[in-house]
Write a protein that holds these residues in place. Structure first.
Motif, short mmCIF file in Angstrom:
data_model
loop_
_atom_site.label_atom_id
_atom_site.label_comp_id
_atom_site.label_asym_id
_atom_site.label_seq_id
_atom_site.Cartn_x
_atom_site.Cartn_y
_atom_site.Cartn_z
N SER A 350 0.85 -1.20 0.00
CA SER A 350 0.00 0.00 0.00
C SER A 350 0.88 1.24 0.00
CB SER A 350 -0.91 0.04 1.24
OG SER A 350 -1.61 -1.16 1.41
N ILE A 351 0.32 2.32 -0.54
CA ILE A 351 0.94 3.64 -0.42
C ILE A 351 -0.15 4.59 0.07
CG2 ILE A 351 2.10 5.53 -1.61
CD1 ILE A 351 3.17 3.50 -3.60
N VAL A 352 0.12 5.28 1.16
CA VAL A 352 -0.91 6.05 1.85
C VAL A 352 -0.45 7.49 2.04
CG1 VAL A 352 -2.34 6.17 3.92
CG2 VAL A 352 -1.52 3.94 3.10
N ARG A 353 -1.25 8.43 1.53
CA ARG A 353 -0.96 9.85 1.83
C ARG A 353 -1.56 10.16 3.19
NH1 ARG A 353 -1.56 14.49 -2.49
NH2 ARG A 353 -3.60 13.55 -2.86
N ILE A 354 -0.73 10.66 4.10
CA ILE A 354 -1.18 10.86 5.46
C ILE A 354 -1.57 12.32 5.68
CG2 ILE A 354 0.14 8.93 6.35
CD1 ILE A 354 2.25 10.77 7.32
N PRO A 355 -2.44 12.57 6.65
CA PRO A 355 -2.86 13.95 6.93
C PRO A 355 -1.68 14.82 7.30
CG PRO A 355 -4.30 12.38 8.04
CD PRO A 355 -3.15 11.60 7.51
N LYS A 356 -1.76 16.09 6.97
CA LYS A 356 -0.70 17.02 7.35
C LYS A 356 -0.79 17.29 8.84
CE LYS A 356 -0.11 19.07 2.81
NZ LYS A 356 -0.16 20.27 1.96
N ILE A 364 4.63 19.94 3.64
CA ILE A 364 4.68 19.08 2.46
C ILE A 364 3.92 17.79 2.70
CG2 ILE A 364 6.91 20.04 1.83
CD1 ILE A 364 8.17 17.38 2.66
N ASP A 365 3.49 17.16 1.62
CA ASP A 365 2.80 15.88 1.72
C ASP A 365 3.77 14.80 2.14
OD1 ASP A 365 0.26 16.72 1.07
OD2 ASP A 365 0.53 16.43 -1.08
N LYS A 366 3.30 13.90 3.01
CA LYS A 366 4.07 12.73 3.43
C LYS A 366 3.28 11.48 3.07
CE LYS A 366 7.85 14.22 5.60
NZ LYS A 366 8.15 13.72 6.94
N PHE A 367 4.01 10.41 2.73
CA PHE A 367 3.40 9.16 2.32
C PHE A 367 3.99 8.01 3.13
CE2 PHE A 367 3.09 12.09 -1.16
CZ PHE A 367 1.87 11.84 -1.75
N VAL A 368 3.14 7.04 3.44
CA VAL A 368 3.60 5.81 4.09
C VAL A 368 3.60 4.70 3.04
CG1 VAL A 368 3.23 4.11 5.89
CG2 VAL A 368 2.65 6.49 6.31
N TRP A 369 4.78 4.08 2.84
CA TRP A 369 4.88 2.89 2.01
C TRP A 369 4.71 1.68 2.93
CZ3 TRP A 369 7.26 2.73 -3.22
CH2 TRP A 369 7.55 4.00 -3.73
N ILE A 370 3.70 0.86 2.70
CA ILE A 370 3.57 -0.42 3.40
C ILE A 370 4.18 -1.48 2.49
CG2 ILE A 370 2.03 -2.10 4.46
CD1 ILE A 370 2.11 0.56 5.93
N ILE A 386 -4.28 4.80 -0.71
CA ILE A 386 -5.23 5.38 0.24
C ILE A 386 -4.85 6.84 0.47
CG2 ILE A 386 -6.19 5.23 2.57
CD1 ILE A 386 -5.32 2.30 2.63
N ASP A 387 -5.81 7.72 0.35
CA ASP A 387 -5.58 9.14 0.59
C ASP A 387 -6.31 9.54 1.87
OD1 ASP A 387 -5.26 11.87 0.60
OD2 ASP A 387 -5.52 12.09 -1.56
N LEU A 388 -5.57 9.56 2.99
CA LEU A 388 -6.19 9.91 4.26
C LEU A 388 -6.54 11.39 4.35
CD1 LEU A 388 -4.18 7.75 6.83
CD2 LEU A 388 -6.33 7.25 5.68
N GLN A 389 -5.92 12.21 3.52
CA GLN A 389 -6.32 13.62 3.49
C GLN A 389 -7.74 13.75 2.95
OE1 GLN A 389 -3.48 16.25 1.64
NE2 GLN A 389 -1.75 15.36 2.72
N THR A 399 -11.35 14.87 13.60
CA THR A 399 -10.01 14.31 13.40
C THR A 399 -10.10 12.80 13.37
OG1 THR A 399 -7.74 14.21 14.26
CG2 THR A 399 -9.49 14.21 15.87
N ILE A 400 -9.21 12.15 12.68
CA ILE A 400 -9.23 10.69 12.59
C ILE A 400 -8.76 10.09 13.91
CG2 ILE A 400 -8.18 8.69 11.45
CD1 ILE A 400 -8.04 10.33 8.92
#
Length: 734
Positions: A350-356, A364-370, A386-389, A399-400
């Motif tokens: 998975s690749i997930v864009r995480i909330p700022k 800047i945008d950060k991403f989690v590589w699973i 997955i785009d958590l933003q 908030t999540i």
């Protein structure tokens, strides 16, 4: 971890009182100083029953490590001064000398940790003040016989904005998000090992381990961390004692160059990778002999991808990793080799864009590589984006709640808006070498998907059939993988409100803007074509559904995409075409032509390539191309099947899609490769000319209204854009 029975509120007050008193001293880093004093006090509290015993052991030369370990019931540090902190504070006379002897009584490991925290430097400053004695009295009043709460440390370091200590920890939200994404029911085991190659303070590493324990993923765990900075490891070791993290093991090491912990393999690896930075040639040379780089290394690879490559090697055969990076490794050319290796080996789960996160001090945008070396069967050759933003927009709370993130993700009725399961092949671009059967020459081109490769090559003009002019040199075919994250989550550019509906609205709301509106009001809108039958239509990422009999061709086979080099201009007579001048935000500058200048004519089209307007399309005008714009010039070879005006309207219809392709960690940038590889669609030349004949007078009338008024009427522009889009994608019966 030992349960803390001491009143957390009392601890909190004591910590803030200590921090307040430290502000009276002219030291550089209050946060580090607080940690150092707490570290000393924690050792003092734990060692209190053993001061005299250890002093006697040293007096009789009974000082081997095993004896000290047994003598102190398992403590891994010692002090041979025979005095506690309370003993030192009984008199202020010669206090600093006694304090120095007390410090010198600690073991070498403790001294190294204090030195890494910068304590000796701060101590020399503080001892010059009479307030130092009062400060130590405050320290001695803090009860640290049991561990501190990690939340207090987070809060303390955050509030201090600790320049040295603060750079060594990740926001706690990162740990919460990683734990929710990383640990699934299929990962359950009795014992687990968790490794962080850039551990910093190890606060994130510990938080993730605690979350796995809470979720019953494992019953026992051991954490291992390395960091290249002595200060980071010193902070980790101090916090290990303060928080009671007996199962944490950290050491100073460059994880890219040397395999730490005797080459252990780990069940889980987590890392918040540093942004930027470069590797020295010396480091790269050392890395070349490291087995962690099983697919070979290159000096052009970004440091983030070196880390990811190394992380894969440190995982067990069923191991998983969660790695936080910026956006660059998803698409930049420096990462393409390792990125392609990861996808081809099917390691990307998975690749997930995480909330700022505000506490991350970055926008800047950060991403989690699973990463997963043993993916579930249903996710083989698939990658979940997955785009958590975006998800935050559809979650009821403000908030999540990260512990429940996965449940929210799977249970949300709008999941398909922020979660996509994508075939790995959709990220692939195939670099094909073709050879002409007649004269033997070769040419290179790209196709987006090997399954449709024949059709794409045919539409690019390369007939590779048995009797065709070209043959594919398969041995020279390579594949690259690129993740254009935004493109998969961009809204379907097909208008939510049809051009027919907008035309009706115009009659009621825009009648007064110009004399030309009467002609638009009288316009008989053609019927909308039904393209719902999947056998009568084909689908496009930017155009939605289009007729099956329309041909698809890569833009690079229709237009030459050219950019201008950076250069200085002298005043002259040629208009310099800049982003602001195209948008009429500033007057046009006139400059002199040079040998580097790229000339633009009225027949060209222009696309903004950099900034927040990247992707916006304009008709060409006479002048010199500015360096933030692409010139799109139609190729002479297309005259027999492409109408020039139709292709211009088509580019205008693609403007929103181009904007979605722009990428970058700071200022968005639209690459020429993204433009060139985009497929466009053409009916017969005769139908193109019918569409142009329909559009030209209407677009002219609307543009005339805008010109006469001196402003753009939003709803009129919306109608113009929708009308062009509908016409050039086959949605109107023309």
């Amino acid at each position: 971890m030992i349960k803390n029975n001491i009143n957390t509120e009392e601890q909190n007050k004591s910590l803030w009182k200590l921090a307040s008193e430290l502000r009276m001293f002219p030291i550089n880093d209050i946060g580090q100083a607080v940690i150092a004093f707490l570290f000393l006090r924690r050792m003092d509290c734990l060692f209190l029953p053993y001061y005299k015993q250890v002093r006697n052991a040293f007096a009789h030369s009974m000082v081997d490590d095993l004896h000290l370990y047994e003598l102190t019931n398992g403590l891994t540090f010692y002090n041979n001064s025979g005095k506690s902190l309370d003993d030192l504070l009984k008199s202020e006379v010669d206090f600093t000398d006694r304090f120095d002897r007390w410090l010198n009584g600690f073991d070498i490991e403790t001294k190294n940790t204090l030195n890494g925290l910068g304590f000796n430097r701060n101590l020399s400053i503080m001892k010059q003040s009479r307030a130092f004695y009062k400060l130590l009295q405050s320290v001695s009043q803090i009860n640290l016989t049991e561990p501190l709460d990690a939340e207090l440390i987070y809060e303390l370091l955050m509030s201090m904005r600790s320049r040295s200590a603060g750079q060594f920890f990740s926001p706690k939200e990162y740990g919460e998000i990683i734990a929710a994404l990383l640990f699934q029911k299929t990962d359950v085991r009795v014992d687990a090992t968790i490794f962080d190659p850039v551990c910093g303070s190890s606060l994130m590493l510990n938080a993730i381990a605690q979350a796995g324990l809470k979720k019953n993923i494992f019953e026992n765990y051991e954490c291992f961390g390395t960091d290249i900075y002595m200060g980071a490891v010193a902070l980790s070791k101090a916090l290990k004692l303060l928080l009671g993290l007996d199962n944490l093991h950290v050491e100073v090491s460059n994880a890219l160059v040397k395999e730490s912990f005797e080459g252990m393999k780990f069940d889980f690896v987590v890392a918040d990778l540093p942004i930027g930075g470069r590797l020295s040639e010396h480091d790269i040379k050392d890395m070349a002999v490291n087995d962690a780089y099983v697919n070979g290394i290159s000096s052009k690879v970004s440091p983030e991808m070196y880390f990811i490559q190394m992380i894969i090697n440190r995982l067990t055969d069923s191991g998983k990793a969660a790695v936080i990076t910026a956006g660059g490794p998803l698409f930049n050319m420096q990462s393409v080799d390792v990125r392609s290796w990861l996808f081809s080996m099917d390691y990307v789960d998975s690749i997930v864009r995480i909330p700022k996160v505000k506490s991350a001090f970055t926008g800047i945008d950060k991403f989690v590589w699973i990463l997963n070396k043993n993916k579930a069967q249903k996710k083989k050759q698939m990658v979940q984006l997955i785009d958590l933003q975006l998800m935050e927009k559809y979650v009821p709370s403000h908030t999540i709640i990260h512990d429940e993130l996965i449940l929210e993700l799977e249970g949300n009725e709008k999941k398909n808006l922020f979660s996509k399961l994508i075939p790995t092949s959709d990220f692939a671009t195939y670099n094909v070498t073709l050879q002409n059967r007649s004269y033997g020459g070769t040419i290179k081109t790209t196709i987006s998907n090997s399954a449709k490769g024949l059709d794409e090559l045919l539409n690019q003009g390369y007939d590779i059939s048995e009797n065709g002019s070209w043959t594919v040199l398969y041995e020279k075919t390579t594949v690259d993988y690129t993740v254009n994250f935004n493109a998969f989550f961009s809204q379907n550019p097909e208008s939510k409100v049809s051009s027919n509906e907008l035309h009706s609205d115009l009659k009621d709301t825009l009648y007064y803007v110009s004399k030309y509106i009467r002609e638009i009001e009288a316009l008989q809108m053609p019927d909308r074509v039904n393209l719902d039958d999947e056998f009568a239509s084909q689908k496009s990422q930017w155009a939605g559904k289009i007729p099956t009999n329309w041909k698809h061709v890569a833009l690079q086979n229709i237009f030459e995409c050219k950019m201008a080099p950076r250069q200085s201009f002298e005043p002259g007579t040629k208009a310099l075409l800049t982003v602001k001048s195209l948008r009429n935000e500033e007057s046009t500058e006139f400059v002199a032509l040079t040998d580097k200048s790229v000339i633009v004519t009225d027949d060209d089209m222009l696309i903004i390539r950099t900034g927040y307007n990247a992707g916006e399309v304009f008709e060409g005008r006479e002048g010199i191309l500015g360096n933030m714009i692409y010139r799109m010039r139609i190729l002479d070879s297309t005259n027999y099947f492409v109408d020039k005006d139709f292709s211009s309207y088509m580019l205008q219809a693609m403007s929103k899609y181009f904007s979605s392709l722009s990428q970058g960690m700071g200022i968005p940038n639209l690459s020429a490769m993204a433009i060139n590889s985009t497929l466009c669609y053409f009916p017969s030349l005769e139908q193109q000319q019918r569409i142009v004949k329909f559009l030209r007078p209407i677009v002219y009338e609307i543009d005339s209204i805008h010109e006469d008024l001196g402003v753009v009427v939003p709803s009129l522009k919306e109608f113009r854009d929708a009308l062009i889009f509908d016409a050039v994608t086959g949605k109107l019966n023309l």
